[in-house]
Scaffold this motif. Structure first.
Motif, PDB file in Angstrom:
ATOM      1  N   ASN A 134      11.522  -6.305  -4.145  1.00 57.78           N
ATOM      2  CA  ASN A 134      12.068  -7.224  -3.132  1.00 57.78           C
ATOM      3  C   ASN A 134      12.961  -6.489  -2.142  1.00 57.78           C
ATOM      4  O   ASN A 134      12.920  -6.755  -0.929  1.00 57.78           O
ATOM      5  CB  ASN A 134      12.855  -8.343  -3.802  1.00 57.78           C
ATOM      6  N   LYS A 135      13.772  -5.576  -2.638  1.00 55.93           N
ATOM      7  CA  LYS A 135      14.680  -4.814  -1.769  1.00 55.93           C
ATOM      8  C   LYS A 135      13.877  -3.941  -0.796  1.00 55.93           C
ATOM      9  O   LYS A 135      14.168  -3.909   0.407  1.00 55.93           O
ATOM     10  CB  LYS A 135      15.608  -3.948  -2.624  1.00 55.93           C
ATOM     11  N   ILE A 136      12.879  -3.249  -1.334  1.00 56.81           N
ATOM     12  CA  ILE A 136      12.049  -2.364  -0.505  1.00 56.81           C
ATOM     13  C   ILE A 136      11.302  -3.166   0.565  1.00 56.81           C
ATOM     14  O   ILE A 136      11.255  -2.780   1.739  1.00 56.81           O
ATOM     15  CB  ILE A 136      11.052  -1.584  -1.388  1.00 56.81           C
ATOM     16  N   VAL A 137      10.735  -4.305   0.161  1.00 57.33           N
ATOM     17  CA  VAL A 137       9.951  -5.124   1.096  1.00 57.33           C
ATOM     18  C   VAL A 137      10.854  -5.754   2.157  1.00 57.33           C
ATOM     19  O   VAL A 137      10.469  -5.826   3.336  1.00 57.33           O
ATOM     20  CB  VAL A 137       9.141  -6.199   0.339  1.00 57.33           C
ATOM     21  N   ASP A 179      -2.704  -6.811   5.497  1.00 58.42           N
ATOM     22  CA  ASP A 179      -2.447  -6.706   4.060  1.00 58.42           C
ATOM     23  C   ASP A 179      -2.088  -5.260   3.746  1.00 58.42           C
ATOM     24  O   ASP A 179      -2.963  -4.413   3.571  1.00 58.42           O
ATOM     25  CB  ASP A 179      -3.695  -7.120   3.268  1.00 58.42           C
ATOM     26  N   GLU A 180      -0.792  -5.004   3.677  1.00 55.34           N
ATOM     27  CA  GLU A 180      -0.365  -3.608   3.512  1.00 55.34           C
ATOM     28  C   GLU A 180       0.644  -3.382   2.387  1.00 55.34           C
ATOM     29  O   GLU A 180       0.932  -2.245   2.020  1.00 55.34           O
ATOM     30  CB  GLU A 180       0.237  -3.096   4.826  1.00 55.34           C
ATOM     31  N   LEU A 181       1.172  -4.471   1.802  1.00 54.78           N
ATOM     32  CA  LEU A 181       2.232  -4.312   0.800  1.00 54.78           C
ATOM     33  C   LEU A 181       1.736  -3.653  -0.483  1.00 54.78           C
ATOM     34  O   LEU A 181       2.417  -2.794  -1.050  1.00 54.78           O
ATOM     35  CB  LEU A 181       2.873  -5.662   0.472  1.00 54.78           C
ATOM     36  N   TYR A 182       0.543  -4.070  -0.968  1.00 50.05           N
ATOM     37  CA  TYR A 182       0.064  -3.531  -2.251  1.00 50.05           C
ATOM     38  C   TYR A 182      -0.087  -2.010  -2.179  1.00 50.05           C
ATOM     39  O   TYR A 182       0.360  -1.288  -3.073  1.00 50.05           O
ATOM     40  CB  TYR A 182      -1.264  -4.174  -2.648  1.00 50.05           C
ATOM     41  N   LYS A 183      -0.706  -1.536  -1.109  1.00 55.17           N
ATOM     42  CA  LYS A 183      -0.902  -0.098  -0.951  1.00 55.17           C
ATOM     43  C   LYS A 183       0.440   0.631  -0.866  1.00 55.17           C
ATOM     44  O   LYS A 183       0.640   1.663  -1.533  1.00 55.17           O
ATOM     45  CB  LYS A 183      -1.720   0.176   0.314  1.00 55.17           C
ATOM     46  N   MET A 184       1.359   0.077  -0.078  1.00 52.64           N
ATOM     47  CA  MET A 184       2.671   0.712   0.086  1.00 52.64           C
ATOM     48  C   MET A 184       3.419   0.787  -1.249  1.00 52.64           C
ATOM     49  O   MET A 184       4.002   1.813  -1.608  1.00 52.64           O
ATOM     50  CB  MET A 184       3.515  -0.063   1.105  1.00 52.64           C
ATOM     51  N   TYR A 209      -6.487  -7.569  -3.004  1.00 58.30           N
ATOM     52  CA  TYR A 209      -5.051  -7.841  -2.896  1.00 58.30           C
ATOM     53  C   TYR A 209      -4.713  -8.230  -1.453  1.00 58.30           C
ATOM     54  O   TYR A 209      -5.163  -7.567  -0.508  1.00 58.30           O
ATOM     55  CB  TYR A 209      -4.247  -6.607  -3.299  1.00 58.30           C
ATOM     56  N   TYR A 210      -3.956  -9.301  -1.308  1.00 62.72           N
ATOM     57  CA  TYR A 210      -3.577  -9.734   0.043  1.00 62.72           C
ATOM     58  C   TYR A 210      -2.121 -10.216   0.060  1.00 62.72           C
ATOM     59  O   TYR A 210      -1.605 -10.743  -0.933  1.00 62.72           O
ATOM     60  CB  TYR A 210      -4.515 -10.834   0.556  1.00 62.72           C
ATOM     61  N   ASP A 211      -1.462 -10.003   1.205  1.00 70.22           N
ATOM     62  CA  ASP A 211      -0.042 -10.358   1.345  1.00 70.22           C
ATOM     63  C   ASP A 211       0.119 -11.876   1.436  1.00 70.22           C
ATOM     64  O   ASP A 211      -0.681 -12.556   2.093  1.00 70.22           O
ATOM     65  CB  ASP A 211       0.546  -9.726   2.608  1.00 70.22           C
ATOM     66  N   ARG A 212       1.154 -12.390   0.785  1.00 72.19           N
ATOM     67  CA  ARG A 212       1.448 -13.827   0.858  1.00 72.19           C
ATOM     68  C   ARG A 212       1.886 -14.220   2.272  1.00 72.19           C
ATOM     69  O   ARG A 212       1.515 -15.271   2.785  1.00 72.19           O
ATOM     70  CB  ARG A 212       2.543 -14.190  -0.142  1.00 72.19           C
TER      71      ARG A 212
END
Length: 612
Positions: A134-137, A179-184, A209-212
């Motif tokens: 959560n902090k990183i995102v 959709d970039e969070l999973y990879k990051m 995987y897809y971003d909410r």
């Protein structure tokens, strides 16, 4: 208490708690209201903000056993015992901490880990990873807002007139349409289970995987310890749904959190405005109104009400003026009143919510309606009237019946008299009719009971708890310092810590307590009940609850802090003066040294004169 007994108690408590995380202990503590729990064992009657009864731990004729719902502690002014809800169960049932945990967990329907089950340890590990994610995102979204590719979000922020300070204070960001969070996150070493537990990324039935959150202004929701626990996303146009929020997950339960409390607690005010949505809170902050929190669009819960105990005595409700908002306001009022707050309700005319009002009329006018916010009784009377036509006899009778039910619950005779006068004047109802109906309800409810006697404080117990080397006045002053630290915000802590050191205290117990408070506050831990539980010496625990239960009659916190600091500073100067005078009695003192002491003494005399 002997040293051996203290060590045994400490060892036992550590062994019993070893498998329970601090978060689990806090969850069980917060799920068991101390008044409800103790009421199952003995009769309690409310007197002012606290509840009193005959102590179950010693024989007495007058009630000296006090329970504070605000602080979630008990203390007996007769025998001196005190603590939190765990300690009460330990004492009343004559059991250890683990057994008390089991009783209270079962009462709250919380499943405890077993010796053969390491579920709690794994859960704690996943939680820690979700906090990291959560902090990183949040940082990623915030940085994304400032990128050249985020023009749409930047235009929206500009339109809302949110400046850079507000954007940074609330870590506001932007989620683009990819959709970039999973990879990051996987590149940063996080596992699938941890990423999915954050609810920021979803997994389709096809394994994709897809971003909410996509193409939304992102508002991180933080707890009082500044940890990111969830997110809210707002569209940048008029499309629906306007808001998408994180679902409840391993670190987030919306009924247990208040948006913006991590910011509002720094305002230094002892009143807090509760609004419905986070954009209301952010908009008010932008316009200089910083003591605002949001209940995240839900009807206010008891858990949320308890979160505010440390930071406010007065609560101003500023929910939306539509029907749903009004219904939520009524539920919130009852919860907050039962928790002992002075509750008021904003009356906003010409706007549907605080955000619209402050933008339309400005912060000056908003502050004016805050000062003019009506009481719980007035709001309930007004709400009853809004659904009735008092020109119709049946409606007027119904109005009188409902209003008198509200008035019977007003404990203060003076306050009740004021409301009766106002209602008679505003709605053309005779005083005789209202009093007749009130007396009828009181007789039926058998509410004509004796007022509780003020608890008698057993001075011998207090003297036993005090260090013999320190006078009662000094002990009381030290107790007051601790009380101010426990009951107030971080600003008070910073001021006190700068000027008052543990070595300035005379009483050894107070020294230990002050050291511990400073250590925990430095770590960002302000959970007083958890700090109390960290002590293993029963005498210290009893002493802390005595301080928390004692009324120091402080009406102006800032002035009290200034006076205490000045007293300690003066004592230090006087102590140095006495040292110099003692040295100057030495006939063998060299002339140069004597001259230095005389000069310092002269400066001290001038300084003392200015302090008077």
């Amino acid at each position: 208490m002997t040293l051996c007994r203290i060590n045994n108690y400490k060892e036992e408590r550590q062994i019993k708690m070893v498998r329970y995380s601090d978060e689990l202990i806090d969850e069980i503590r917060n799920s068991n209201d101390i008044v409800d729990v103790i009421s199952q064992y003995m009769s309690l009657k409310r007197s002012g903000r606290n509840y009193f009864g005959l102590c179950p731990f010693h024989n007495e004729k007058s009630p000296s056993f006090s329970v504070s719902q605000d602080k979630q502690i008990f203390h007996c002014f007769g025998c001196g015992i005190g603590g939190d809800v765990f300690r009460f169960i330990e004492k009343i049932e004559n059991i250890d901490f683990r057994e008390a945990m089991q009783i209270l967990a079962e009462r709250a329907r919380i499943v405890l880990p077993t010796l053969d089950n390491d579920t709690e340890g794994k859960k704690a590990y996943i939680k820690s990873k979700v906090y990291e994610i959560n902090k990183i995102v949040a940082e990623f979204y915030h940085e994304n807002l400032y990128r050249p590719t985020s023009k749409t979000a930047q235009e929206y922020v500009k339109k809302r007139k949110l400046d850079n300070n507000t954007l940074k204070t609330f870590s506001i960001g932007y989620a683009n349409n990819s959709d970039e969070l999973y990879k990051m996150l996987t590149q940063k070493g996080f596992k699938e289970e941890e990423i999915l537990a954050s609810s920021l990324v979803n997994k389709s039935n096809y394994g994709q995987y897809y971003d909410r959150f996509k193409n939304r202004l992102m508002i991180p929701i933080k707890d009082v310890r500044d940890r990111v626990i969830a997110f809210g996303g707002r569209v940048l146009d008029d499309s629906k749904p306007k808001y998408i929020n994180s679902p409840e997950n391993i670190v987030y339960s919306k009924g247990r959190q208040l948006f913006g409390l991590n910011v509002a607690k720094k305002s230094g005010e002892k009143k807090i405005i509760i609004v419905e949505g986070y954009m209301d809170a952010i908009s008010l902050y932008q316009r200089g109104i910083t003591n605002v929190v949001a209940s995240l669009g839900t009807a206010l819960t008891e858990h949320q009400g308890r979160l505010l105990r440390k930071y406010a005595d007065k609560i101003i409700i500023g929910y939306d003026s539509d029907g749903a908002g009004q219904a939520a306001t009524m539920r919130g009022l009852d919860i907050l009143q039962n928790l002992g707050y002075d509750v008021r309700v904003l009356q906003m005319e010409g706007a549907k919510d605080p955000d619209e009002y402050v933008i339309k009329y400005g912060s000056g006018r908003f502050n004016l309606i805050v000062d003019q916010a009506i009481s719980l009784v007035e709001f309930k009377v007004k709400s009853i009237k809004s659904n009735l036509n008092l020109d119709i006899p049946n409606d007027k009778i119904k109005f009188l019946n409902e209003v008198t039910k509200i008035l019977t619950k007003v404990n203060s005779e003076i306050e009740r008299e004021v409301y009766i006068d106002k209602i008679c004047s505003d709605y053309k109802i005779s005083r005789e009719a209202i009093y007749s109906q009130i007396n009828k309800i009181i007789r039926n409810n058998d509410q004509t009971k004796k007022a509780l006697e003020k608890p008698k404080i057993n001075r011998s117990i207090i003297k036993k708890q005090e260090d013999n080397s320190a006078s009662e006045a000094i002990i009381k002053r030290e107790n007051m310092v601790i009380s101010l630290l426990i009951s107030n915000d971080i600003n008070i802590y910073e001021k006190i810590k700068e000027k008052i050191k543990p070595e300035d205290f005379k009483d050894e117990k107070n020294k230990d307590i002050l050291k511990k408070l400073y250590e925990e506050f430095e770590k960002g831990n302000s959970n007083i009940n958890a700090i109390i539980s960290s002590f293993t010496d029963e005498e210290i625990i009893n002493h802390i609850t005595y301080i928390m239960a004692y009324d120091f009659e402080i009406t102006d916190v800032k002035k009290a802090v200034i006076d205490l600091i000045q007293t300690y500073e003066k004592e230090k100067v006087l102590s140095r003066r006495n040292e110099i005078l003692k040295k100057m009695e030495n006939e063998n003192l060299e002339k140069e040294e004597l001259s230095k002491l005389e000069k310092e003494l002269s400066e001290i005399i001038i300084k003392l004169a200015k302090m008077k």
